[in-house]
Design a protein around this motif. Sequence first.
Motif, PDB file in Angstrom:
ATOM      1  N   HIS A  51      -0.792   1.394 -34.476  1.00  0.00           N
ATOM      2  CA  HIS A  51      -1.547   2.000 -33.371  1.00  0.00           C
ATOM      3  C   HIS A  51      -3.047   1.805 -33.602  1.00  0.00           C
ATOM      4  O   HIS A  51      -3.792   2.776 -33.743  1.00  0.00           O
ATOM      5  CB  HIS A  51      -1.225   3.489 -33.247  1.00  0.00           C
ATOM      6  CG  HIS A  51       0.217   3.766 -32.997  1.00  0.00           C
ATOM      7  ND1 HIS A  51       0.780   3.669 -31.749  1.00  0.00           N
ATOM      8  CD2 HIS A  51       1.216   4.106 -33.849  1.00  0.00           C
ATOM      9  CE1 HIS A  51       2.073   3.956 -31.839  1.00  0.00           C
ATOM     10  NE2 HIS A  51       2.361   4.205 -33.105  1.00  0.00           N
ATOM     11  N   PRO A  52      -3.504   0.550 -33.649  1.00  0.00           N
ATOM     12  CA  PRO A  52      -4.920   0.308 -33.926  1.00  0.00           C
ATOM     13  C   PRO A  52      -5.816   0.676 -32.737  1.00  0.00           C
ATOM     14  O   PRO A  52      -5.357   0.811 -31.600  1.00  0.00           O
ATOM     15  CB  PRO A  52      -4.974  -1.200 -34.199  1.00  0.00           C
ATOM     16  CG  PRO A  52      -3.798  -1.753 -33.477  1.00  0.00           C
ATOM     17  CD  PRO A  52      -2.739  -0.685 -33.500  1.00  0.00           C
ATOM     18  N   LEU A  53      -7.076   0.818 -33.050  1.00  0.00           N
ATOM     19  CA  LEU A  53      -8.111   1.055 -32.047  1.00  0.00           C
ATOM     20  C   LEU A  53      -9.039  -0.146 -32.055  1.00  0.00           C
ATOM     21  O   LEU A  53      -9.186  -0.820 -33.079  1.00  0.00           O
ATOM     22  CB  LEU A  53      -8.909   2.322 -32.389  1.00  0.00           C
ATOM     23  CG  LEU A  53      -8.104   3.609 -32.477  1.00  0.00           C
ATOM     24  CD1 LEU A  53      -8.987   4.748 -33.008  1.00  0.00           C
ATOM     25  CD2 LEU A  53      -7.520   3.978 -31.122  1.00  0.00           C
ATOM     26  N   ALA A  54      -9.673  -0.409 -30.927  1.00  0.00           N
ATOM     27  CA  ALA A  54     -10.584  -1.556 -30.852  1.00  0.00           C
ATOM     28  C   ALA A  54     -11.789  -1.216 -29.989  1.00  0.00           C
ATOM     29  O   ALA A  54     -11.701  -0.415 -29.058  1.00  0.00           O
ATOM     30  CB  ALA A  54      -9.863  -2.770 -30.276  1.00  0.00           C
ATOM     31  N   VAL A  55     -12.902  -1.852 -30.315  1.00  0.00           N
ATOM     32  CA  VAL A  55     -14.101  -1.747 -29.494  1.00  0.00           C
ATOM     33  C   VAL A  55     -14.155  -2.989 -28.612  1.00  0.00           C
ATOM     34  O   VAL A  55     -13.810  -4.091 -29.059  1.00  0.00           O
ATOM     35  CB  VAL A  55     -15.371  -1.609 -30.366  1.00  0.00           C
ATOM     36  CG1 VAL A  55     -15.604  -2.820 -31.242  1.00  0.00           C
ATOM     37  CG2 VAL A  55     -16.592  -1.324 -29.513  1.00  0.00           C
ATOM     38  N   ARG A  56     -14.553  -2.796 -27.381  1.00  0.00           N
ATOM     39  CA  ARG A  56     -14.659  -3.931 -26.454  1.00  0.00           C
ATOM     40  C   ARG A  56     -16.103  -4.409 -26.423  1.00  0.00           C
ATOM     41  O   ARG A  56     -17.022  -3.624 -26.187  1.00  0.00           O
ATOM     42  CB  ARG A  56     -14.213  -3.519 -25.055  1.00  0.00           C
ATOM     43  CG  ARG A  56     -14.186  -4.684 -24.098  1.00  0.00           C
ATOM     44  CD  ARG A  56     -13.644  -4.257 -22.765  1.00  0.00           C
ATOM     45  NE  ARG A  56     -13.628  -5.398 -21.869  1.00  0.00           N
ATOM     46  CZ  ARG A  56     -13.037  -5.402 -20.707  1.00  0.00           C
ATOM     47  NH1 ARG A  56     -12.414  -4.321 -20.274  1.00  0.00           N
ATOM     48  NH2 ARG A  56     -13.062  -6.476 -19.949  1.00  0.00           N
ATOM     49  N   ILE A  57     -16.266  -5.693 -26.692  1.00  0.00           N
ATOM     50  CA  ILE A  57     -17.574  -6.329 -26.625  1.00  0.00           C
ATOM     51  C   ILE A  57     -17.423  -7.497 -25.671  1.00  0.00           C
ATOM     52  O   ILE A  57     -16.705  -8.443 -25.962  1.00  0.00           O
ATOM     53  CB  ILE A  57     -18.064  -6.787 -28.017  1.00  0.00           C
ATOM     54  CG1 ILE A  57     -18.152  -5.588 -28.964  1.00  0.00           C
ATOM     55  CG2 ILE A  57     -19.414  -7.485 -27.892  1.00  0.00           C
ATOM     56  CD1 ILE A  57     -18.466  -5.955 -30.401  1.00  0.00           C
ATOM     57  N   VAL A  63     -10.712  -5.115 -33.330  1.00  0.00           N
ATOM     58  CA  VAL A  63     -10.010  -4.000 -33.949  1.00  0.00           C
ATOM     59  C   VAL A  63     -10.900  -3.307 -34.979  1.00  0.00           C
ATOM     60  O   VAL A  63     -11.590  -3.949 -35.762  1.00  0.00           O
ATOM     61  CB  VAL A  63      -8.693  -4.476 -34.607  1.00  0.00           C
ATOM     62  CG1 VAL A  63      -8.033  -3.353 -35.402  1.00  0.00           C
ATOM     63  CG2 VAL A  63      -7.737  -4.997 -33.537  1.00  0.00           C
ATOM     64  N   ARG A  64     -10.831  -1.994 -34.958  1.00  0.00           N
ATOM     65  CA  ARG A  64     -11.479  -1.116 -35.925  1.00  0.00           C
ATOM     66  C   ARG A  64     -10.362  -0.310 -36.576  1.00  0.00           C
ATOM     67  O   ARG A  64      -9.891   0.672 -36.026  1.00  0.00           O
ATOM     68  CB  ARG A  64     -12.472  -0.158 -35.241  1.00  0.00           C
ATOM     69  CG  ARG A  64     -13.620  -0.831 -34.546  1.00  0.00           C
ATOM     70  CD  ARG A  64     -14.565  -1.358 -35.622  1.00  0.00           C
ATOM     71  NE  ARG A  64     -15.778  -1.902 -35.059  1.00  0.00           N
ATOM     72  CZ  ARG A  64     -16.009  -3.188 -34.901  1.00  0.00           C
ATOM     73  NH1 ARG A  64     -15.073  -4.056 -35.197  1.00  0.00           N
ATOM     74  NH2 ARG A  64     -17.149  -3.615 -34.434  1.00  0.00           N
ATOM     75  N   HIS A 160     -17.689  -7.068 -37.606  1.00  0.00           N
ATOM     76  CA  HIS A 160     -16.616  -6.878 -38.580  1.00  0.00           C
ATOM     77  C   HIS A 160     -15.362  -6.476 -37.822  1.00  0.00           C
ATOM     78  O   HIS A 160     -15.384  -5.528 -37.042  1.00  0.00           O
ATOM     79  CB  HIS A 160     -17.005  -5.789 -39.579  1.00  0.00           C
ATOM     80  CG  HIS A 160     -16.036  -5.643 -40.706  1.00  0.00           C
ATOM     81  ND1 HIS A 160     -16.076  -4.595 -41.576  1.00  0.00           N
ATOM     82  CD2 HIS A 160     -14.992  -6.400 -41.113  1.00  0.00           C
ATOM     83  CE1 HIS A 160     -15.107  -4.709 -42.471  1.00  0.00           C
ATOM     84  NE2 HIS A 160     -14.439  -5.800 -42.213  1.00  0.00           N
ATOM     85  N   ILE A 161     -14.264  -7.208 -38.033  1.00  0.00           N
ATOM     86  CA  ILE A 161     -13.012  -6.924 -37.341  1.00  0.00           C
ATOM     87  C   ILE A 161     -11.860  -6.910 -38.335  1.00  0.00           C
ATOM     88  O   ILE A 161     -11.955  -7.484 -39.423  1.00  0.00           O
ATOM     89  CB  ILE A 161     -12.738  -7.928 -36.193  1.00  0.00           C
ATOM     90  CG1 ILE A 161     -12.827  -9.375 -36.681  1.00  0.00           C
ATOM     91  CG2 ILE A 161     -13.706  -7.703 -35.055  1.00  0.00           C
ATOM     92  CD1 ILE A 161     -12.577 -10.413 -35.610  1.00  0.00           C
ATOM     93  N   ASN A 162     -10.789  -6.233 -37.943  1.00  0.00           N
ATOM     94  CA  ASN A 162      -9.609  -6.094 -38.798  1.00  0.00           C
ATOM     95  C   ASN A 162      -8.383  -6.653 -38.102  1.00  0.00           C
ATOM     96  O   ASN A 162      -8.404  -6.969 -36.925  1.00  0.00           O
ATOM     97  CB  ASN A 162      -9.341  -4.624 -39.130  1.00  0.00           C
ATOM     98  CG  ASN A 162     -10.473  -3.949 -39.861  1.00  0.00           C
ATOM     99  OD1 ASN A 162     -10.961  -2.922 -39.415  1.00  0.00           O
ATOM    100  ND2 ASN A 162     -10.903  -4.503 -40.978  1.00  0.00           N
ATOM    101  N   GLN A 163      -7.295  -6.707 -38.876  1.00  0.00           N
ATOM    102  CA  GLN A 163      -5.993  -7.185 -38.410  1.00  0.00           C
ATOM    103  C   GLN A 163      -6.096  -8.592 -37.827  1.00  0.00           C
ATOM    104  O   GLN A 163      -5.657  -8.868 -36.718  1.00  0.00           O
ATOM    105  CB  GLN A 163      -5.349  -6.184 -37.452  1.00  0.00           C
ATOM    106  CG  GLN A 163      -4.837  -4.974 -38.216  1.00  0.00           C
ATOM    107  CD  GLN A 163      -4.172  -3.925 -37.380  1.00  0.00           C
ATOM    108  OE1 GLN A 163      -4.745  -2.878 -37.183  1.00  0.00           O
ATOM    109  NE2 GLN A 163      -2.959  -4.156 -36.942  1.00  0.00           N
ATOM    110  N   THR A 164      -6.689  -9.468 -38.639  1.00  0.00           N
ATOM    111  CA  THR A 164      -6.936 -10.843 -38.223  1.00  0.00           C
ATOM    112  C   THR A 164      -6.306 -11.827 -39.215  1.00  0.00           C
ATOM    113  O   THR A 164      -6.005 -11.476 -40.348  1.00  0.00           O
ATOM    114  CB  THR A 164      -8.456 -11.122 -38.196  1.00  0.00           C
ATOM    115  OG1 THR A 164      -8.995 -10.824 -39.493  1.00  0.00           O
ATOM    116  CG2 THR A 164      -9.153 -10.292 -37.144  1.00  0.00           C
TER     117      THR A 164
END
Length: 174
Positions: A51-57, A63-64, A160-164
């Motif tokens: 249940h990841p969260l992400a910021v939209r750019i 993903v954060r 910086h991003i995760n789950q990549t």
Amino acid sequence: MRSLDKKLVVTAAEPSSRAVMEFNAAPAALEYAALVGIAPEDLNPKVFALHPLAVRIGNEFYVRSIQRVNPDMSLTFYCAVGNGIVLTAMEPQPILPDLERRFAEIESRIGTPIITLGCDCFLRRLETEHLGALQEASDFFVKHRVVGFNTYGEHFDGVHINQTFTGVVIGGLR
């Protein structure tokens, strides 16, 4: 990842320690637990991976990933998260179709890879494991000559991003 309609607004954070104390002016862990539909005491790495969260750019979501719940009900992230950021709930999608598509695109340009040096975020590996696709992903990487290691995410265009999964593909002469 597929974005969902659920949002959380960071209303209190300490970016230097990557801690979020509040979402929507309430304790962060309580709001996140409500968002995913579980009790706060059931929050754990598996929940965070699925249940990841992400910021939209712009038009892209980054993903954060959450690292842990703290005793004060704040959440520590693997990435810096600041006040006022809107985080969108994300839903993991099957990993292999995207990998297959991307590798097919690369191989259509360079041919069969000699080797691929892969950097796979350990949270993506955890997600794959929890979705029961670890062996299938491993077989795919072997077939496509991927060697590498797990990371804690990556920096892309200064974000910086995760789950990549990132890699360098070395191809032969065509």
